[in-house]
Design a protein around this motif. Structure first.
Motif, PDB file in Angstrom:
ATOM      1  N   ILE A  31       0.838  -1.203   0.000  1.00 45.09           N
ATOM      2  CA  ILE A  31       0.000   0.000   0.000  1.00 45.09           C
ATOM      3  C   ILE A  31       0.874   1.256   0.000  1.00 45.09           C
ATOM      4  CG2 ILE A  31      -1.730   1.302   1.288  1.00 45.09           C
ATOM      5  CD1 ILE A  31      -2.843  -1.211   0.005  1.00 45.09           C
ATOM      6  N   GLU A  32       1.961   1.231   0.734  1.00 47.70           N
ATOM      7  CA  GLU A  32       2.866   2.380   0.770  1.00 47.70           C
ATOM      8  C   GLU A  32       3.406   2.697  -0.617  1.00 47.70           C
ATOM      9  OE1 GLU A  32       7.147   3.743   2.749  1.00 47.70           O
ATOM     10  OE2 GLU A  32       6.151   1.922   3.449  1.00 47.70           O
ATOM     11  N   ARG A  33       3.795   1.664  -1.374  1.00 49.26           N
ATOM     12  CA  ARG A  33       4.306   1.888  -2.727  1.00 49.26           C
ATOM     13  C   ARG A  33       3.240   2.517  -3.619  1.00 49.26           C
ATOM     14  NH1 ARG A  33       6.913  -3.026  -1.541  1.00 49.26           N
ATOM     15  NH2 ARG A  33       5.261  -4.266  -2.496  1.00 49.26           N
ATOM     16  N   ILE A  34       2.005   2.113  -3.425  1.00 46.23           N
ATOM     17  CA  ILE A  34       0.919   2.704  -4.210  1.00 46.23           C
ATOM     18  C   ILE A  34       0.755   4.183  -3.878  1.00 46.23           C
ATOM     19  CG2 ILE A  34      -1.588   2.684  -4.533  1.00 46.23           C
ATOM     20  CD1 ILE A  34      -1.463  -0.361  -4.167  1.00 46.23           C
ATOM     21  N   LEU A  35       0.823   4.515  -2.593  1.00 43.18           N
ATOM     22  CA  LEU A  35       0.678   5.911  -2.178  1.00 43.18           C
ATOM     23  C   LEU A  35       1.803   6.784  -2.742  1.00 43.18           C
ATOM     24  CD1 LEU A  35      -0.303   5.394   1.586  1.00 43.18           C
ATOM     25  CD2 LEU A  35      -1.842   5.945  -0.313  1.00 43.18           C
ATOM     26  N   LEU A  36       2.977   6.185  -2.920  1.00 37.71           N
ATOM     27  CA  LEU A  36       4.126   6.947  -3.392  1.00 37.71           C
ATOM     28  C   LEU A  36       4.119   7.172  -4.896  1.00 37.71           C
ATOM     29  CD1 LEU A  36       6.997   5.364  -1.233  1.00 37.71           C
ATOM     30  CD2 LEU A  36       6.031   7.657  -1.004  1.00 37.71           C
ATOM     31  N   ARG A  37       3.550   6.238  -5.642  1.00 33.50           N
ATOM     32  CA  ARG A  37       3.676   6.352  -7.092  1.00 33.50           C
ATOM     33  C   ARG A  37       2.357   6.550  -7.828  1.00 33.50           C
ATOM     34  NH1 ARG A  37       5.986   0.207  -7.625  1.00 33.50           N
ATOM     35  NH2 ARG A  37       4.018  -0.942  -7.660  1.00 33.50           N
ATOM     36  N   ARG A  38       1.240   6.571  -7.102  1.00 28.85           N
ATOM     37  CA  ARG A  38      -0.046   6.766  -7.746  1.00 28.85           C
ATOM     38  C   ARG A  38      -0.765   7.955  -7.132  1.00 28.85           C
ATOM     39  NH1 ARG A  38      -1.524   2.297 -10.908  1.00 28.85           N
ATOM     40  NH2 ARG A  38      -3.169   3.706 -11.600  1.00 28.85           N
ATOM     41  N   ASN A  39      -1.790   8.401  -7.828  1.00 31.90           N
ATOM     42  CA  ASN A  39      -2.590   9.540  -7.361  1.00 31.90           C
ATOM     43  C   ASN A  39      -3.624   9.050  -6.346  1.00 31.90           C
ATOM     44  OD1 ASN A  39      -3.556  12.198  -7.269  1.00 31.90           O
ATOM     45  ND2 ASN A  39      -5.029  11.817  -8.904  1.00 31.90           N
ATOM     46  N   VAL A  40      -3.111   8.478  -5.246  1.00 25.37           N
ATOM     47  CA  VAL A  40      -3.946   7.882  -4.203  1.00 25.37           C
ATOM     48  C   VAL A  40      -3.490   8.411  -2.848  1.00 25.37           C
ATOM     49  CG1 VAL A  40      -4.666   5.722  -3.098  1.00 25.37           C
ATOM     50  CG2 VAL A  40      -4.328   5.800  -5.570  1.00 25.37           C
ATOM     51  N   SER A  41      -4.439   8.687  -1.969  1.00 29.71           N
ATOM     52  CA  SER A  41      -4.143   9.205  -0.633  1.00 29.71           C
ATOM     53  C   SER A  41      -4.785   8.307   0.418  1.00 29.71           C
ATOM     54  CB  SER A  41      -4.664  10.634  -0.473  1.00 29.71           C
ATOM     55  OG  SER A  41      -4.091  11.510  -1.421  1.00 29.71           O
ATOM     56  N   ILE A  42      -4.278   8.394   1.645  1.00 35.31           N
ATOM     57  CA  ILE A  42      -4.857   7.660   2.762  1.00 35.31           C
ATOM     58  C   ILE A  42      -5.519   8.651   3.706  1.00 35.31           C
ATOM     59  CG2 ILE A  42      -2.677   7.678   4.067  1.00 35.31           C
ATOM     60  CD1 ILE A  42      -3.503   4.870   5.124  1.00 35.31           C
ATOM     61  N   LEU A  43      -6.707   8.299   4.192  1.00 37.26           N
ATOM     62  CA  LEU A  43      -7.486   9.196   5.034  1.00 37.26           C
ATOM     63  C   LEU A  43      -7.383   8.869   6.520  1.00 37.26           C
ATOM     64  CD1 LEU A  43     -10.621   9.247   2.741  1.00 37.26           C
ATOM     65  CD2 LEU A  43      -9.159  11.212   3.197  1.00 37.26           C
ATOM     66  N   ASN A  44      -6.804   7.719   6.877  1.00 35.84           N
ATOM     67  CA  ASN A  44      -6.677   7.340   8.293  1.00 35.84           C
ATOM     68  C   ASN A  44      -5.955   8.419   9.083  1.00 35.84           C
ATOM     69  OD1 ASN A  44      -7.027   4.750   6.747  1.00 35.84           O
ATOM     70  ND2 ASN A  44      -7.029   3.930   8.825  1.00 35.84           N
ATOM     71  N   ASP A  45      -6.359   8.570  10.353  1.00 34.91           N
ATOM     72  CA  ASP A  45      -5.757   9.610  11.195  1.00 34.91           C
ATOM     73  C   ASP A  45      -4.812   9.048  12.252  1.00 34.91           C
ATOM     74  OD1 ASP A  45      -7.484   8.401  12.976  1.00 34.91           O
ATOM     75  OD2 ASP A  45      -8.677  10.196  13.388  1.00 34.91           O
ATOM     76  N   GLY A  46      -4.456   7.760  12.153  1.00 38.81           N
ATOM     77  CA  GLY A  46      -3.553   7.148  13.121  1.00 38.81           C
ATOM     78  C   GLY A  46      -4.242   6.384  14.229  1.00 38.81           C
ATOM     79  N   SER A  47      -5.568   6.446  14.294  1.00 43.42           N
ATOM     80  CA  SER A  47      -6.301   5.718  15.332  1.00 43.42           C
ATOM     81  C   SER A  47      -6.228   4.211  15.076  1.00 43.42           C
ATOM     82  CB  SER A  47      -7.767   6.159  15.349  1.00 43.42           C
ATOM     83  OG  SER A  47      -7.885   7.541  15.583  1.00 43.42           O
ATOM     84  N   HIS A  48      -6.141   3.439  16.146  1.00 49.81           N
ATOM     85  CA  HIS A  48      -6.138   1.986  16.025  1.00 49.81           C
ATOM     86  C   HIS A  48      -7.519   1.492  15.620  1.00 49.81           C
ATOM     87  CE1 HIS A  48      -2.520   1.969  18.967  1.00 49.81           C
ATOM     88  NE2 HIS A  48      -2.106   1.900  17.712  1.00 49.81           N
ATOM     89  N   THR A  49      -7.556   0.559  14.671  1.00 52.60           N
ATOM     90  CA  THR A  49      -8.834   0.060  14.162  1.00 52.60           C
ATOM     91  C   THR A  49      -9.115  -1.382  14.576  1.00 52.60           C
ATOM     92  OG1 THR A  49      -7.879  -0.764  12.075  1.00 52.60           O
ATOM     93  CG2 THR A  49      -8.561   1.551  12.154  1.00 52.60           C
ATOM     94  N   HIS A  50      -8.107  -2.102  15.064  1.00 54.22           N
ATOM     95  CA  HIS A  50      -8.275  -3.514  15.417  1.00 54.22           C
ATOM     96  C   HIS A  50      -7.696  -3.767  16.797  1.00 54.22           C
ATOM     97  CE1 HIS A  50      -6.895  -7.818  15.427  1.00 54.22           C
ATOM     98  NE2 HIS A  50      -8.139  -7.990  15.034  1.00 54.22           N
ATOM     99  N   PHE A  51      -8.436  -4.526  17.599  1.00 53.00           N
ATOM    100  CA  PHE A  51      -7.968  -4.896  18.929  1.00 53.00           C
ATOM    101  C   PHE A  51      -7.889  -6.419  19.015  1.00 53.00           C
ATOM    102  CE2 PHE A  51      -8.724  -5.975  23.435  1.00 53.00           C
ATOM    103  CZ  PHE A  51      -7.659  -5.288  24.005  1.00 53.00           C
ATOM    104  N   HIS A  52      -6.675  -6.930  19.241  1.00 56.30           N
ATOM    105  CA  HIS A  52      -6.453  -8.372  19.330  1.00 56.30           C
ATOM    106  C   HIS A  52      -6.798  -8.840  20.737  1.00 56.30           C
ATOM    107  CE1 HIS A  52      -4.388 -12.281  19.079  1.00 56.30           C
ATOM    108  NE2 HIS A  52      -4.506 -12.143  17.762  1.00 56.30           N
ATOM    109  N   LEU A  53      -7.912  -9.548  20.847  1.00 57.95           N
ATOM    110  CA  LEU A  53      -8.431  -9.899  22.168  1.00 57.95           C
ATOM    111  C   LEU A  53      -7.489 -10.813  22.929  1.00 57.95           C
ATOM    112  CD1 LEU A  53     -12.154 -10.553  21.137  1.00 57.95           C
ATOM    113  CD2 LEU A  53     -11.196  -8.497  22.173  1.00 57.95           C
TER     114      LEU A  53
END
Length: 269
Positions: free
Chosen positions: A150-172
């Motif tokens: 995903i990082e490579r896509i963000l670097l070379r394509r016209n694509v952005s990420i909207l996440n703000d750094g919040s954790h989305t998954h909690f491993h029980l």
């Protein structure tokens, strides 16, 4: 403003009551769901919603699945895409923004595979879902192969990420948190959305995340039109004169636009 929710719910059937409570509380137009585990079983959507679900491909009936719940007031068109090694995905287009909910399980996949999928998407678009992609760039503790892709896509394509750094998954089992649910978009609409996360897991191990769009007129089909056949053209021509000083407007285009709209509102039903 309009909000779209994404949630890895871990079974549509066992979490259906939780989903209905969620819907009744939020009253939102679109829910992007992953790991629905619907497979080929008969499925019914909550009241006033349409259900679009991914087509099962695995012969062992162990499809994880993705789906979209779309409120009946939303104008949408379903679009067929070439499958990305047959992932669980579902998609719809709404007026001028294309939306895909995507679930990528733990199988080998390259950035080129994802880019081939992106090449099929009309722009502007958003890709919302559990991508199992970890990367320190979006505040995860590690970077895995999917996150690097995903990082490579963000670097070379016209694509952005909207996440703000919040954790989305909690491993029980371990009590650790990660960021594997991502919201990607074409860079031409990155300023149209704000990202957020719900405070409750809602009986899953993924926090529901949401995107808020500050252009609700582009989602709902509520546009009004002038009835030209009933226009009072005599009144239109009489009113179509520049009564405002050009100094009140930034440029002549704004003045002309304002005059035409005001004239039409007064003379055309």
């Amino acid at each position: 403003k309009t909000t779209i929710v994404q949630w890895n719910m871990q079974s549509y059937f066992t979490k259906f009551s939780e989903l209905k409570t969620f819907i009744n509380h939020l009253q939102l137009p679109v829910f992007c769901l992953q790991e629905t585990l619907i497979n080929n079983r008969p499925t019914y959507p909550p009241s006033q919603y349409h259900l679009l679900q991914s087509t099962p491909h695995r012969p062992d009936n162990h499809e994880r699945g993705a789906a979209l719940l779309i409120h009946q007031t939303v104008n949408y068109t379903k679009i067929a895409l070439e499958p990305l090694y047959k992932p669980q995905q579902q998609k719809f287009a709404r007026s001028n923004v294309f939306n895909m909910v995507l679930y990528l399980p733990h199988v080998p996949i390259t950035s080129e595979d994802i880019e081939n999928l992106i090449d099929e998407l009309p722009s502007p678009f958003i890709i919302f879902g559990d991508l199992n992609a970890r990367n320190t760039l979006w505040n995860d503790s590690i970077t895995n192969n999917r996150g690097s892709a995903i990082e490579r896509i963000l670097l070379r394509r016209n694509v952005s990420i909207l996440n703000d750094g919040s954790h989305t998954h909690f491993h029980l089992q371990t009590g650790t948190a990660s960021v594997i649910d991502l919201a990607l978009c074409s860079s031409d609409c990155v300023m149209d959305f704000t990202y957020g996360i719900c405070s409750s897991l809602h009986d899953s191990d993924h926090y529901p995340t949401h995107l808020t769009l500050f252009q609700p007129h582009s989602l709902y089909d509520i546009s009004s039109r002038f009835n030209i056949n009933k226009a009072d053209w005599t009144e239109f021509y009489r009113l179509a004169s520049f009564k405002n000083s050009p100094d009140e407007f930034d440029n002549i285009t704004d003045l002309i636009t304002y005059t035409q709209i005001a004239t039409a509102m007064a003379s055309i039903p």
